[in-house]
Scaffold this motif. Structure first.
Motif, mmCIF file in Angstrom:
data_model
loop_
_atom_site.group_PDB
_atom_site.id
_atom_site.type_symbol
_atom_site.label_atom_id
_atom_site.label_comp_id
_atom_site.label_asym_id
_atom_site.label_seq_id
_atom_site.Cartn_x
_atom_site.Cartn_y
_atom_site.Cartn_z
ATOM 1 N N GLN A 132 0.810 -1.218 0.000
ATOM 2 C CA GLN A 132 0.000 0.000 0.000
ATOM 3 C C GLN A 132 0.846 1.272 0.000
ATOM 4 O OE1 GLN A 132 -2.367 -0.749 3.499
ATOM 5 N NE2 GLN A 132 -4.056 -1.567 2.291
ATOM 6 N N VAL A 133 1.975 1.243 0.677
ATOM 7 C CA VAL A 133 2.816 2.453 0.806
ATOM 8 C C VAL A 133 4.254 2.107 0.424
ATOM 9 C CG1 VAL A 133 1.353 3.602 2.520
ATOM 10 C CG2 VAL A 133 3.158 2.070 3.295
ATOM 11 N N THR A 134 4.424 1.582 -0.755
ATOM 12 C CA THR A 134 5.702 0.996 -1.158
ATOM 13 C C THR A 134 6.884 1.949 -1.016
ATOM 14 O OG1 THR A 134 4.516 -0.469 -2.643
ATOM 15 C CG2 THR A 134 6.881 -0.261 -2.988
ATOM 16 N N ASN A 135 6.775 3.183 -1.463
ATOM 17 C CA ASN A 135 7.916 4.107 -1.375
ATOM 18 C C ASN A 135 8.332 4.350 0.066
ATOM 19 O OD1 ASN A 135 8.050 4.367 -4.151
ATOM 20 N ND2 ASN A 135 6.778 6.199 -4.198
ATOM 21 N N ARG A 136 7.362 4.646 0.898
ATOM 22 C CA ARG A 136 7.627 4.856 2.323
ATOM 23 C C ARG A 136 8.177 3.575 2.944
ATOM 24 N NH1 ARG A 136 2.976 7.191 6.181
ATOM 25 N NH2 ARG A 136 4.222 7.706 8.009
ATOM 26 N N ALA A 137 7.512 2.474 2.652
ATOM 27 C CA ALA A 137 7.920 1.191 3.216
ATOM 28 C C ALA A 137 9.337 0.828 2.800
ATOM 29 C CB ALA A 137 6.930 0.100 2.795
ATOM 30 N N ASP A 138 9.684 1.063 1.531
ATOM 31 C CA ASP A 138 11.045 0.779 1.063
ATOM 32 C C ASP A 138 12.081 1.552 1.894
ATOM 33 O OD1 ASP A 138 10.799 -1.148 -0.919
ATOM 34 O OD2 ASP A 138 10.522 0.327 -2.514
ATOM 35 N N ARG A 139 11.807 2.831 2.135
ATOM 36 C CA ARG A 139 12.742 3.636 2.939
ATOM 37 C C ARG A 139 12.880 3.057 4.344
ATOM 38 N NH1 ARG A 139 9.875 7.724 0.463
ATOM 39 N NH2 ARG A 139 8.708 8.219 2.354
ATOM 40 N N LEU A 140 11.768 2.678 4.945
ATOM 41 C CA LEU A 140 11.805 2.150 6.310
ATOM 42 C C LEU A 140 12.485 0.780 6.361
ATOM 43 C CD1 LEU A 140 8.275 3.266 7.598
ATOM 44 C CD2 LEU A 140 10.493 4.344 8.039
ATOM 45 N N VAL A 141 12.229 -0.045 5.369
ATOM 46 C CA VAL A 141 12.856 -1.375 5.292
ATOM 47 C C VAL A 141 14.367 -1.222 5.181
ATOM 48 C CG1 VAL A 141 13.168 -3.395 3.798
ATOM 49 C CG2 VAL A 141 10.856 -2.649 4.449
#
Length: 145
Positions: A132-141
């Motif tokens: 759902q929030v891939t860009n944000r999630a990628d940064r957090l991952v």
């Protein structure tokens, strides 16, 4: 926790809107990702209704405090013992999802509890939230790894 750093990250990830809008799920929202609640003066107001910068900051401060309290609750008062970067990531996710949804990330929590950051990151990727929030999630991952 460095709450000023968290505030800056959330402002970037959530954006800032000085009017009521519908989020990606159709929920009335304003400010820095604040979902309108029954208790809010803005409840029942239509999208496009202006919201003052003072009001946006007021609810944002309350939301950040609530997120930190929820993180303490989820991590049973040992949240402050986690590395700062991990606390910022979890708080960001808590702000985005809320306690109920983040508490379902049981495998991620186990990995955090055992300081297995790569496993925690893998569990973050293996979720509907990630899609759902891939860009944000990628940064957090990447930060979790």
């Amino acid at each position: 926790m460095k709450t000023e750093q968290l505030r800056k990250q959330l402002e970037i990830d959530e954006g800032v809107k000085y009017e009521i809008y519908l989020d990606h799920l159709g929920h009335p929202t304003f400010g820095i990702g604040h979902l309108v609640t029954l208790k809010d003066d803005e409840h029942g107001q239509p999208p496009g209704t202006k919201v003052s910068s003072q009001r946006v900051q007021e609810v944002f401060e309350a939301d950040v405090l609530s997120v930190i309290n929820d993180c303490d609750k989820l991590y049973r008062d040992d949240f402050d013992e986690l590395p700062e970067e991990v606390r910022l990531i979890i708080a960001n996710m808590m702000f985005n999802m809320g306690y109920t949804r983040l508490s379902k990330f049981k495998q991620m929590k186990r990995a955090v509890d055992t300081e297995d950051w790569n496993k925690a990151a893998d569990e973050m990727v293996d979720s509907k939230w990630y899609q759902q929030v891939t860009n944000r999630a990628d940064r957090l991952v990447q930060r979790m790894r």
